[in-house]
Motif scaffolding. Structure first.
Motif, PDB file in Angstrom:
ATOM      1  N   UNK A 292       0.201  -8.400 -16.439  1.00 40.22           N
ATOM      2  CA  UNK A 292      -0.598  -8.912 -15.104  1.00 40.22           C
ATOM      3  C   UNK A 292      -1.133  -7.636 -14.373  1.00 40.22           C
ATOM      4  N   UNK A 293       0.119  -6.801 -14.017  1.00 37.35           N
ATOM      5  CA  UNK A 293      -0.131  -5.472 -13.305  1.00 37.35           C
ATOM      6  C   UNK A 293      -0.964  -4.540 -14.034  1.00 37.35           C
ATOM      7  N   UNK A 294      -0.663  -4.388 -15.331  1.00 35.48           N
ATOM      8  CA  UNK A 294      -1.196  -3.271 -15.984  1.00 35.48           C
ATOM      9  C   UNK A 294      -2.549  -3.615 -16.102  1.00 35.48           C
ATOM     10  N   UNK A 295      -2.834  -4.930 -16.695  1.00 33.46           N
ATOM     11  CA  UNK A 295      -4.096  -5.608 -16.879  1.00 33.46           C
ATOM     12  C   UNK A 295      -5.180  -5.159 -15.497  1.00 33.46           C
ATOM     13  N   UNK A 296      -4.565  -5.615 -14.362  1.00 30.93           N
ATOM     14  CA  UNK A 296      -5.201  -5.694 -13.349  1.00 30.93           C
ATOM     15  C   UNK A 296      -5.742  -4.323 -12.661  1.00 30.93           C
ATOM     16  N   UNK A 297      -4.731  -3.347 -12.849  1.00 31.18           N
ATOM     17  CA  UNK A 297      -4.903  -2.009 -12.519  1.00 31.18           C
ATOM     18  C   UNK A 297      -5.328  -0.888 -13.577  1.00 31.18           C
ATOM     19  N   UNK A 298      -5.979  -1.437 -14.652  1.00 36.60           N
ATOM     20  CA  UNK A 298      -6.288  -0.695 -15.847  1.00 36.60           C
ATOM     21  C   UNK A 298      -5.293   0.423 -16.287  1.00 36.60           C
TER      22      UNK A 298
ATOM     23  N   UNK B 156       0.799  -1.370  -0.006  1.00 38.75           N
ATOM     24  CA  UNK B 156       0.040  -0.151   0.128  1.00 38.75           C
ATOM     25  C   UNK B 156       1.038   1.251  -0.004  1.00 38.75           C
ATOM     26  N   UNK B 157       1.678   1.217   1.038  1.00 37.08           N
ATOM     27  CA  UNK B 157       2.640   2.519   0.875  1.00 37.08           C
ATOM     28  C   UNK B 157       3.502   2.791  -0.581  1.00 37.08           C
ATOM     29  N   UNK B 158       3.859   1.752  -1.178  1.00 36.45           N
ATOM     30  CA  UNK B 158       4.525   1.853  -2.489  1.00 36.45           C
ATOM     31  C   UNK B 158       3.532   2.548  -3.631  1.00 36.45           C
ATOM     32  N   UNK B 159       2.447   1.785  -3.323  1.00 31.61           N
ATOM     33  CA  UNK B 159       1.314   2.208  -4.391  1.00 31.61           C
ATOM     34  C   UNK B 159       0.666   3.754  -4.015  1.00 31.61           C
ATOM     35  N   UNK B 160       0.625   4.117  -2.990  1.00 28.13           N
ATOM     36  CA  UNK B 160       0.283   5.377  -2.638  1.00 28.13           C
ATOM     37  C   UNK B 160       1.293   6.334  -3.233  1.00 28.13           C
ATOM     38  N   UNK B 161       2.671   6.011  -2.811  1.00 28.19           N
ATOM     39  CA  UNK B 161       3.615   7.091  -3.366  1.00 28.19           C
ATOM     40  C   UNK B 161       3.669   6.960  -4.746  1.00 28.19           C
ATOM     41  N   UNK B 162       3.388   6.020  -5.448  1.00 32.56           N
ATOM     42  CA  UNK B 162       3.442   5.910  -7.046  1.00 32.56           C
ATOM     43  C   UNK B 162       2.453   6.888  -7.518  1.00 32.56           C
ATOM     44  N   UNK B 163       1.305   6.836  -7.094  1.00 33.80           N
ATOM     45  CA  UNK B 163       0.040   7.290  -7.375  1.00 33.80           C
ATOM     46  C   UNK B 163      -0.021   8.761  -6.873  1.00 33.80           C
ATOM     47  N   UNK B 164       0.602   9.061  -5.930  1.00 31.49           N
ATOM     48  CA  UNK B 164       0.743  10.321  -5.431  1.00 31.49           C
ATOM     49  C   UNK B 164      -1.014  10.610  -4.637  1.00 31.49           C
ATOM     50  N   UNK B 165      -1.303   9.413  -3.998  1.00 36.61           N
ATOM     51  CA  UNK B 165      -2.542   9.519  -3.072  1.00 36.61           C
ATOM     52  C   UNK B 165      -2.059   9.125  -1.750  1.00 36.61           C
ATOM     53  N   UNK B 166      -3.269   9.399  -0.903  1.00 30.44           N
ATOM     54  CA  UNK B 166      -3.089   8.885   0.585  1.00 30.44           C
ATOM     55  C   UNK B 166      -3.319   7.409   0.615  1.00 30.44           C
TER      56      UNK B 166
ATOM     57  N   UNK C   8      -4.904   5.626   2.523  1.00 29.86           N
ATOM     58  CA  UNK C   8      -6.155   5.197   2.708  1.00 29.86           C
ATOM     59  C   UNK C   8      -7.079   5.344   1.675  1.00 29.86           C
ATOM     60  N   UNK C   9      -6.613   6.091   0.698  1.00 30.65           N
ATOM     61  CA  UNK C   9      -7.261   6.210  -0.589  1.00 30.65           C
ATOM     62  C   UNK C   9      -7.984   4.689  -1.425  1.00 30.65           C
ATOM     63  N   UNK C  10      -9.127   4.805  -1.773  1.00 30.01           N
ATOM     64  CA  UNK C  10      -9.650   3.350  -2.299  1.00 30.01           C
ATOM     65  C   UNK C  10      -8.914   3.018  -3.221  1.00 30.01           C
ATOM     66  N   UNK C  11      -8.581   3.907  -4.203  1.00 33.23           N
ATOM     67  CA  UNK C  11      -7.786   3.494  -5.601  1.00 33.23           C
ATOM     68  C   UNK C  11      -6.631   2.962  -5.201  1.00 33.23           C
ATOM     69  N   UNK C  12      -5.735   3.505  -4.030  1.00 30.61           N
ATOM     70  CA  UNK C  12      -4.393   2.775  -3.520  1.00 30.61           C
ATOM     71  C   UNK C  12      -4.717   1.365  -3.245  1.00 30.61           C
ATOM     72  N   UNK C  13      -5.869   1.364  -2.274  1.00 28.52           N
ATOM     73  CA  UNK C  13      -6.073  -0.258  -1.574  1.00 28.52           C
ATOM     74  C   UNK C  13      -6.519  -0.936  -2.535  1.00 28.52           C
ATOM     75  N   UNK C  14      -7.270  -0.410  -3.711  1.00 27.31           N
ATOM     76  CA  UNK C  14      -7.607  -1.378  -4.749  1.00 27.31           C
ATOM     77  C   UNK C  14      -6.699  -1.841  -5.663  1.00 27.31           C
ATOM     78  N   UNK C  15      -5.785  -0.838  -5.918  1.00 29.05           N
ATOM     79  CA  UNK C  15      -4.527  -1.146  -6.696  1.00 29.05           C
ATOM     80  C   UNK C  15      -3.455  -1.954  -6.023  1.00 29.05           C
ATOM     81  N   UNK C  16      -3.328  -2.159  -4.700  1.00 25.76           N
ATOM     82  CA  UNK C  16      -2.393  -2.664  -4.051  1.00 25.76           C
ATOM     83  C   UNK C  16      -2.992  -4.356  -4.070  1.00 25.76           C
ATOM     84  N   UNK C  17      -4.304  -4.399  -3.784  1.00 22.28           N
ATOM     85  CA  UNK C  17      -5.081  -5.914  -3.828  1.00 22.28           C
ATOM     86  C   UNK C  17      -4.921  -6.299  -5.246  1.00 22.28           C
ATOM     87  N   UNK C  18      -5.128  -5.410  -6.176  1.00 24.86           N
ATOM     88  CA  UNK C  18      -5.090  -6.097  -7.670  1.00 24.86           C
ATOM     89  C   UNK C  18      -3.600  -6.564  -8.074  1.00 24.86           C
ATOM     90  N   UNK C  19      -2.541  -5.832  -7.689  1.00 27.09           N
ATOM     91  CA  UNK C  19      -1.177  -6.066  -7.916  1.00 27.09           C
ATOM     92  C   UNK C  19      -0.607  -7.543  -7.097  1.00 27.09           C
TER      93      UNK C  19
END
Length: 193
Positions: free
Chosen positions: A178-184, A121-131, A133-144
């Motif tokens: 897989x990562x690109x597909x899973x995270x659109x 989650x912290x890696x995704x948040x930093x990569x996307x520039x989001x908090x 606890x942001x839903x997009x971050x949590x969903x992306x971490x789950x998808x990855x």
């Protein structure tokens, strides 16, 4: 103990391996097994978690200008696995393969992937520039995490069961897709400015 459990499950199956067998192989008492592990299947979690820790260490150093697959290739070249780590990776692929038909082993396997998701989650948040606890971050971490799980299962089946040779380049291409597909397309590639 974890390495012994992985080997015994692979050689004798989950039903053919007892906590006593794992303890004997490790040179420990059965009581020690139950002190540290909730089930015999959970004995594999430390070997699986070693791969998780290596991935999270790699992910924390992921530079913005590289795709994850490019970074994984560069990081692996700069930090080659020891013989013991190669053995652990092989064991983890075997457990991934076995977990598809062994529900209790699947639980242990998925517990480690849950840890991976939270650690990513912290890696995704930093990569996307989001908090974080942001839903997009949590969903992306789950998808990855799910993408890695599916690729591990696929590569495990192909290399361990079907004895197919899968190159690092091919495995990384599978991870990247897989990562690109899973995270659109949100994750996997370089960060654009």
């Amino acid at each position: 103990m974890s390495r012994h459990a992985c080997a015994l499950f692979w050689e004798h199956g989950v039903s053919g391996t007892s906590g006593d067998d794992i303890a004997a192989a490790a040179g420990l008492s059965t009581r020690t097994v139950w002190r540290y592990f909730r089930t015999k299947e959970s004995c594999v979690e430390p070997v699986l978690a070693a791969s998780l820790r290596r991935f999270l260490a790699l992910a924390r150093e992921w530079p913005a200008h590289l795709s994850l697959a490019e970074h994984m290739a560069a990081y692996t070249a700069a930090h080659p696995l020891t013989d013991e780590e190669v053995t652990d990776v092989r064991s983890a692929l075997r457990i991934a393969t076995l977990s598809l038909s062994e529900p209790a082993l699947r639980t242990a396997y998925l517990m480690v992937h849950d840890e991976m998701e939270h650690g990513f989650i912290p890696v995704v948040a930093a990569r996307l520039g989001l908090a974080e606890d942001d839903l997009t971050v949590r969903l992306s971490a789950a998808a990855v995490t799910a993408a890695f799980r599916v690729v591990d299962e696929d590569v495990g089946r192909r290399t361990i069961v079907e004895k197919e040779k899968v190159s690092q380049q091919e495995a990384l291409a599978l991870v990247d897709r897989a990562i690109r597909d899973a995270t659109n397309g949100r994750l996997g590639g370089p960060v654009s400015s």
